[in-house]
Write a protein that holds these residues in place. Structure first.
Motif, short mmCIF file in Angstrom:
data_model
loop_
_atom_site.label_atom_id
_atom_site.label_comp_id
_atom_site.label_asym_id
_atom_site.label_seq_id
_atom_site.Cartn_x
_atom_site.Cartn_y
_atom_site.Cartn_z
N GLY A 19 0.80 -1.22 0.00
CA GLY A 19 0.00 0.00 0.00
C GLY A 19 0.83 1.26 0.00
N VAL A 20 1.87 1.29 0.83
CA VAL A 20 2.72 2.48 0.91
C VAL A 20 3.48 2.70 -0.39
CG1 VAL A 20 4.74 3.46 2.06
CG2 VAL A 20 2.91 2.47 3.42
N THR A 21 4.09 1.64 -0.92
CA THR A 21 4.82 1.81 -2.19
C THR A 21 3.87 2.15 -3.33
OG1 THR A 21 4.75 -0.58 -2.57
CG2 THR A 21 6.75 0.31 -1.57
N GLY A 22 2.68 1.56 -3.33
CA GLY A 22 1.69 1.88 -4.36
C GLY A 22 1.23 3.32 -4.27
N TRP A 23 0.96 3.80 -3.05
CA TRP A 23 0.52 5.18 -2.87
C TRP A 23 1.60 6.15 -3.36
CZ3 TRP A 23 2.19 9.52 -0.33
CH2 TRP A 23 1.28 10.59 -0.31
N CYS A 24 2.85 5.89 -2.96
CA CYS A 24 3.95 6.77 -3.39
C CYS A 24 4.08 6.78 -4.91
CB CYS A 24 5.27 6.32 -2.76
SG CYS A 24 5.35 6.59 -0.98
N THR A 25 4.00 5.60 -5.51
CA THR A 25 4.11 5.51 -6.97
C THR A 25 2.95 6.24 -7.64
OG1 THR A 25 5.18 3.36 -6.72
CG2 THR A 25 4.34 3.91 -8.89
N GLY A 26 1.73 6.02 -7.14
CA GLY A 26 0.56 6.69 -7.72
C GLY A 26 0.63 8.20 -7.59
N PHE A 27 1.06 8.67 -6.43
CA PHE A 27 1.17 10.11 -6.19
C PHE A 27 2.18 10.74 -7.16
CE2 PHE A 27 2.74 13.84 -3.86
CZ PHE A 27 1.54 14.49 -3.63
N ILE A 28 3.35 10.09 -7.29
CA ILE A 28 4.38 10.61 -8.20
C ILE A 28 3.89 10.54 -9.64
CG2 ILE A 28 6.69 10.14 -9.11
CD1 ILE A 28 7.45 9.29 -6.21
N PHE A 29 3.24 9.41 -9.99
CA PHE A 29 2.72 9.23 -11.34
C PHE A 29 1.71 10.33 -11.68
CE2 PHE A 29 0.06 7.10 -14.54
CZ PHE A 29 1.04 6.65 -15.41
N GLN A 30 0.86 10.65 -10.72
CA GLN A 30 -0.15 11.69 -10.93
C GLN A 30 0.52 13.04 -11.17
OE1 GLN A 30 -1.92 13.22 -7.47
NE2 GLN A 30 -3.87 13.70 -8.44
N LYS A 31 1.51 13.38 -10.35
CA LYS A 31 2.18 14.68 -10.49
C LYS A 31 2.92 14.78 -11.82
CE LYS A 31 0.87 16.30 -6.57
NZ LYS A 31 -0.19 17.27 -6.54
N VAL A 32 3.64 13.71 -12.18
CA VAL A 32 4.37 13.70 -13.45
C VAL A 32 3.39 13.74 -14.61
CG1 VAL A 32 5.89 12.31 -14.92
CG2 VAL A 32 6.42 12.59 -12.51
N GLY A 33 2.26 13.03 -14.48
CA GLY A 33 1.25 13.02 -15.54
C GLY A 33 0.67 14.40 -15.78
N LYS A 34 0.38 15.12 -14.68
CA LYS A 34 -0.15 16.48 -14.82
C LYS A 34 0.88 17.39 -15.50
CE LYS A 34 -3.41 16.69 -10.96
NZ LYS A 34 -3.67 17.29 -9.66
N LEU A 35 2.14 17.25 -15.09
CA LEU A 35 3.20 18.06 -15.67
C LEU A 35 3.35 17.76 -17.16
CD1 LEU A 35 5.54 20.08 -15.17
CD2 LEU A 35 6.99 18.10 -14.75
N ALA A 36 3.33 16.47 -17.52
CA ALA A 36 3.47 16.09 -18.92
C ALA A 36 2.28 16.59 -19.74
CB ALA A 36 3.60 14.57 -19.04
N ALA A 37 1.06 16.45 -19.19
CA ALA A 37 -0.13 16.92 -19.91
C ALA A 37 -0.08 18.43 -20.11
CB ALA A 37 -1.38 16.53 -19.14
N THR A 38 0.38 19.16 -19.10
CA THR A 38 0.50 20.61 -19.21
C THR A 38 1.53 20.98 -20.27
OG1 THR A 38 -0.08 20.83 -16.88
CG2 THR A 38 0.99 22.73 -17.92
N ALA A 39 2.66 20.28 -20.27
CA ALA A 39 3.71 20.58 -21.25
C ALA A 39 3.24 20.29 -22.67
CB ALA A 39 4.96 19.76 -20.93
N VAL A 40 2.59 19.14 -22.88
CA VAL A 40 2.12 18.79 -24.22
C VAL A 40 1.02 19.75 -24.66
CG1 VAL A 40 0.91 17.02 -25.55
CG2 VAL A 40 2.81 16.38 -24.08
N GLY A 41 0.06 20.01 -23.77
CA GLY A 41 -1.02 20.92 -24.12
C GLY A 41 -0.53 22.33 -24.38
#
Length: 147
Positions: free
Chosen positions: A48-70
């Motif tokens: 759970g802890v490793t999954g939460w950390c991975t999901g949180f980082i994935f979400q932040k990187v995903g938002k950054l990538a979407a903002t950059a592409v858009g």
């Protein structure tokens, strides 16, 4: 010219770790599933802890990538509209059609190389051996994506 011989101290990790109790406790002599090493609650917490950390980082990187592409697409459209750049849309369409044809060609075979298939099989075996850990990771990942 004389050859100078340097003497090096070699650290044999196998011998070193035999004398380290913390190493044996963490990595242990058995390389089996984590179900053999930890109880169910510990596996769920670790997953759970490793999954939460991975999901949180994935979400932040995903938002950054979407903002950059858009943002990049938006700037290109403005530059195209104002005349700073000219886009050859026929060339873009031709390249897209080529890419579609290549995708159709590769997907029609539907064959995996033996190397990829063996890696996929290894992952499936790991997931089956560590069902609780994997479940905890998946739940934590979804929570991390949601937060």
């Amino acid at each position: 010219a004389g050859v100078k011989e340097d003497s090096f101290n070699v650290l044999d990790l196998a011998e070193y770790t035999k004398n380290q109790p913390w190493w044996r406790k963490v990595f242990g002599p058995s390389s089996g599933s984590s179900a053999e090493k930890y109880n169910v609650a510990t596996q769920l917490v670790i997953g759970g802890v490793t999954g939460w950390c991975t999901g949180f980082i994935f979400q932040k990187v995903g938002k950054l990538a979407a903002t950059a592409v858009g943002g990049g697409f938006f700037l290109l459209q403005i530059a195209n509209h104002t005349g700073y750049i000219k886009v050859d849309w026929k060339l873009v369409e031709r390249d897209m059609n080529k890419a579609k044809q290549q995708l159709k060609f590769h997907s029609s075979g539907n064959k995996m190389s033996p190397k990829v298939k063996s890696r996929v099989d290894e992952v499936i075996i790991f997931l089956k051996k560590n069902v609780i850990l994997t479940g905890g990771f998946a739940g934590g990942f979804l929570l991390g994506m949601a937060s």
